[in-house]
Design a protein around this motif. Structure first.
Motif, PDB file in Angstrom:
ATOM      1  N   ASP A 218       0.844  -1.195   0.000  1.00 48.02           N
ATOM      2  CA  ASP A 218       0.000   0.000   0.000  1.00 48.02           C
ATOM      3  C   ASP A 218       0.887   1.255   0.000  1.00 48.02           C
ATOM      4  OD1 ASP A 218      -2.147   1.733   0.114  1.00 48.02           O
ATOM      5  OD2 ASP A 218      -2.384   1.563   2.294  1.00 48.02           O
ATOM      6  N   PRO A 219       1.769   1.386  -0.986  1.00 49.82           N
ATOM      7  CA  PRO A 219       2.725   2.507  -0.958  1.00 49.82           C
ATOM      8  C   PRO A 219       2.084   3.840  -1.327  1.00 49.82           C
ATOM      9  CG  PRO A 219       2.984   1.281  -3.004  1.00 49.82           C
ATOM     10  CD  PRO A 219       1.919   0.560  -2.209  1.00 49.82           C
ATOM     11  N   ALA A 220       2.691   4.921  -0.842  1.00 48.31           N
ATOM     12  CA  ALA A 220       2.216   6.263  -1.209  1.00 48.31           C
ATOM     13  C   ALA A 220       2.865   6.714  -2.519  1.00 48.31           C
ATOM     14  CB  ALA A 220       2.520   7.250  -0.091  1.00 48.31           C
ATOM     15  N   LEU A 221       4.112   6.292  -2.739  1.00 45.04           N
ATOM     16  CA  LEU A 221       4.827   6.572  -3.992  1.00 45.04           C
ATOM     17  C   LEU A 221       4.940   8.065  -4.295  1.00 45.04           C
ATOM     18  CD1 LEU A 221       3.437   3.629  -6.207  1.00 45.04           C
ATOM     19  CD2 LEU A 221       5.573   3.716  -4.896  1.00 45.04           C
ATOM     20  N   ASN A 222       5.077   8.873  -3.249  1.00 44.34           N
ATOM     21  CA  ASN A 222       5.369  10.294  -3.462  1.00 44.34           C
ATOM     22  C   ASN A 222       6.742  10.600  -2.858  1.00 44.34           C
ATOM     23  OD1 ASN A 222       4.699  10.098  -0.772  1.00 44.34           O
ATOM     24  ND2 ASN A 222       3.301  11.836  -0.772  1.00 44.34           N
TER      25      ASN A 222
ATOM     26  N   ARG B 236      -3.008   4.519   0.110  1.00 38.11           N
ATOM     27  CA  ARG B 236      -2.152   5.683   0.425  1.00 38.11           C
ATOM     28  C   ARG B 236      -1.837   6.503  -0.819  1.00 38.11           C
ATOM     29  NH1 ARG B 236       2.764   3.910   2.485  1.00 38.11           N
ATOM     30  NH2 ARG B 236       3.248   5.971   3.274  1.00 38.11           N
ATOM     31  N   VAL B 237      -1.684   5.833  -1.958  1.00 38.88           N
ATOM     32  CA  VAL B 237      -1.355   6.574  -3.177  1.00 38.88           C
ATOM     33  C   VAL B 237      -2.541   7.446  -3.604  1.00 38.88           C
ATOM     34  CG1 VAL B 237      -2.026   4.747  -4.836  1.00 38.88           C
ATOM     35  CG2 VAL B 237      -0.184   6.325  -5.416  1.00 38.88           C
ATOM     36  N   VAL B 238      -3.734   6.989  -3.342  1.00 37.74           N
ATOM     37  CA  VAL B 238      -4.945   7.763  -3.662  1.00 37.74           C
ATOM     38  C   VAL B 238      -5.074   8.936  -2.683  1.00 37.74           C
ATOM     39  CG1 VAL B 238      -7.478   7.674  -3.731  1.00 37.74           C
ATOM     40  CG2 VAL B 238      -6.121   5.793  -4.700  1.00 37.74           C
ATOM     41  N   ALA B 239      -4.864   8.634  -1.403  1.00 36.92           N
ATOM     42  CA  ALA B 239      -4.972   9.682  -0.377  1.00 36.92           C
ATOM     43  C   ALA B 239      -3.946  10.782  -0.625  1.00 36.92           C
ATOM     44  CB  ALA B 239      -4.785   9.076   1.013  1.00 36.92           C
ATOM     45  N   ALA B 240      -2.730  10.380  -1.019  1.00 38.34           N
ATOM     46  CA  ALA B 240      -1.676  11.382  -1.271  1.00 38.34           C
ATOM     47  C   ALA B 240      -2.091  12.304  -2.418  1.00 38.34           C
ATOM     48  CB  ALA B 240      -0.352  10.694  -1.579  1.00 38.34           C
ATOM     49  N   ALA B 241      -2.652  11.724  -3.470  1.00 35.15           N
ATOM     50  CA  ALA B 241      -3.074  12.552  -4.614  1.00 35.15           C
ATOM     51  C   ALA B 241      -4.209  13.486  -4.212  1.00 35.15           C
ATOM     52  CB  ALA B 241      -3.493  11.656  -5.776  1.00 35.15           C
ATOM     53  N   ARG B 242      -5.150  12.959  -3.456  1.00 31.65           N
ATOM     54  CA  ARG B 242      -6.291  13.796  -3.043  1.00 31.65           C
ATOM     55  C   ARG B 242      -5.829  14.969  -2.182  1.00 31.65           C
ATOM     56  NH1 ARG B 242     -11.220  12.021  -4.207  1.00 31.65           N
ATOM     57  NH2 ARG B 242     -11.614   9.800  -4.509  1.00 31.65           N
ATOM     58  N   ALA B 243      -4.774  14.737  -1.398  1.00 31.91           N
ATOM     59  CA  ALA B 243      -4.283  15.787  -0.501  1.00 31.91           C
ATOM     60  C   ALA B 243      -3.291  16.717  -1.198  1.00 31.91           C
ATOM     61  CB  ALA B 243      -3.629  15.140   0.726  1.00 31.91           C
ATOM     62  N   GLY B 244      -3.037  16.484  -2.477  1.00 38.70           N
ATOM     63  CA  GLY B 244      -2.084  17.332  -3.206  1.00 38.70           C
ATOM     64  C   GLY B 244      -0.638  17.026  -2.852  1.00 38.70           C
TER      65      GLY B 244
END
Ligand SMILES: NC(=O)C1=CN([C@@H]2O[C@H](COP(=O)(O)OP(=O)(O)OC[C@H]3O[C@@H](n4cnc5c(N)ncnc54)[C@H](O)[C@@H]3O)[C@@H](O)[C@H]2O)C=CC1
Ligand SMILES: Nc1nc(O)c(N)c(N[C@@H]2O[C@H](COP(=O)(O)O)[C@@H](O)[C@H]2O)n1
Length: 274
Positions: A94-98, A129-137
């Motif tokens: 479940d990586p954030a990848l940012n 997490r990758v979706v959450a990171a994108a949503r949070a900018g």
């Protein structure tokens, strides 16, 4: 109002970044590529144990990098247009990848997360997490690369597109239902990706190091952590091939090698010997 995910901010000193410079894509990439057909600069980078393992076992998220080499990985993320993992890694980690590093200011410095999912098996949810990171900018929205004829469930597509991401189609003609690397890289190039960091996992790395893949690798940056994970791990060990005369093909070896100690780890940089 959605609460943005908490995240750490790492630092990576310029003196250490300078050691990596010869192995990185140019800071101002040109619109053309010296390769025919054109493709992005490909950096293969991952963290390994002393027994060549990426993780304790399939599906087990395993921290190998120490703080300094972890910061290096996040610096590398800022230096590439896109970061690619296989669906096995997306599911397991479940990586954030940012890029969570000082200096990664603004969405433009963030890499595009790309998940290779030829059969469309990634059950991506809003909480990923990758979706959450994108949503949070805090990161760019994910592109999920699926096989040309594969149906992606409406709910999953809605999650990907709802955060600004896309489902990208590539024909599957590699062995074992995989993508051929040339096909993936051609599509990413067409989408504007000029530099790609491949992070894992095991299947992806082993196929990229195989004879059909390693011609696409421009540089390799491997973090070696001072630990043995033991048997049963997810191991980097590309397939051995046999030439037409039945003799084993020469092993894959790095040239232009540099070893850089980073905290308790060592970072190995090189290019695949042609
Ligand atoms: N230590 C590190 O730096 C890293 C560790 N990992 C670990 O690796 C493990 C996941 O590795 P794997 O299970 O091997 O999964 P993986 O992440 O390599 O994904 C494999 C899947 O990718 C797809 N794929 C599409 N085209 C492909 C191609 N050309 N070559 C290979 N795969 C292709 C296939 O569906 C295949 O099943 C996890 O435990 C994760 O924690 C993952 C990334 C980095
Ligand atoms: N560089 C590195 N060191 C390790 O010890 C690792 N386990 C990994 N794993 C890779 O990083 C991804 C996690 O990314 P986020 O921190 O969630 O952004 C993981 O999926 C692997 O690709 N890498």
């Amino acid at each position: 109002m959605a609460i943005p995910p908490r995240q750490e901010t790492l630092t990576f000193p310029p003196s250490q970044a300078a050691l990596l410079a010869p192995y990185l894509p140019p800071l101002s990439p040109s619109s053309s590529s010296s390769s025919t057909p054109p493709r992005p600069h490909v950096t293969l980078t991952y963290a390994t144990s002393l027994d060549a393992a990426l993780a304790l076992g399939p599906g087990i998220r395993t921290a190998l990098s120490g703080p300094a080499s972890k910061a290096m990985t996040h610096y590398l993320r800022t230096r590439h247009d896109a970061i690619l993992v296989g669906v096995g890694t997306a599911v397991a980690d479940d990586p954030a990848l940012n890029a969570r590093i000082a200096g990664a200011a603004g969405i433009e410095t963030q890499p595009r997360p790309v998940v290779l999912d030829p059969r469309g098996r990634w059950d991506v949810r809003d909480g990923a997490r990758v979706v959450a990171a994108a949503r949070a900018g805090l990161g760019k929205a994910v592109w999920v690369v699926v096989g040309a004829g594969v149906e992606v469930a409406a709910g999953r597509r809605a999650v990907v597109e709802g955060c600004g991401g896309r489902v990208v189609r590539v024909g599957v003609r590699g062995d074992g239902g995989r993508f051929a690397w040339g096909d993936v890289l051609a599509v990413l190039w067409e989408e504007g990706v000029r530099s790609l960091m491949v992070e894992g996992g095991g299947e992806v790395i082993n196929s990229l190091l195989a004879p059909s893949g390693n011609g696409f690798v421009d540089s390799v940056i491997v973090t070696v952590a001072p630990t043995w994970l033991g048997q049963g791990g997810v191991v980097v060990s590309p397939p051995r091939t046999v030439g037409e005369d039945g003799a084993p093909a020469p092993p894959v070896r790095l040239a232009d090698v540099q070893w850089c100690p980073l905290g308790e780890d060592v970072v190995l940089c090189g290019r695949i010997q042609r």
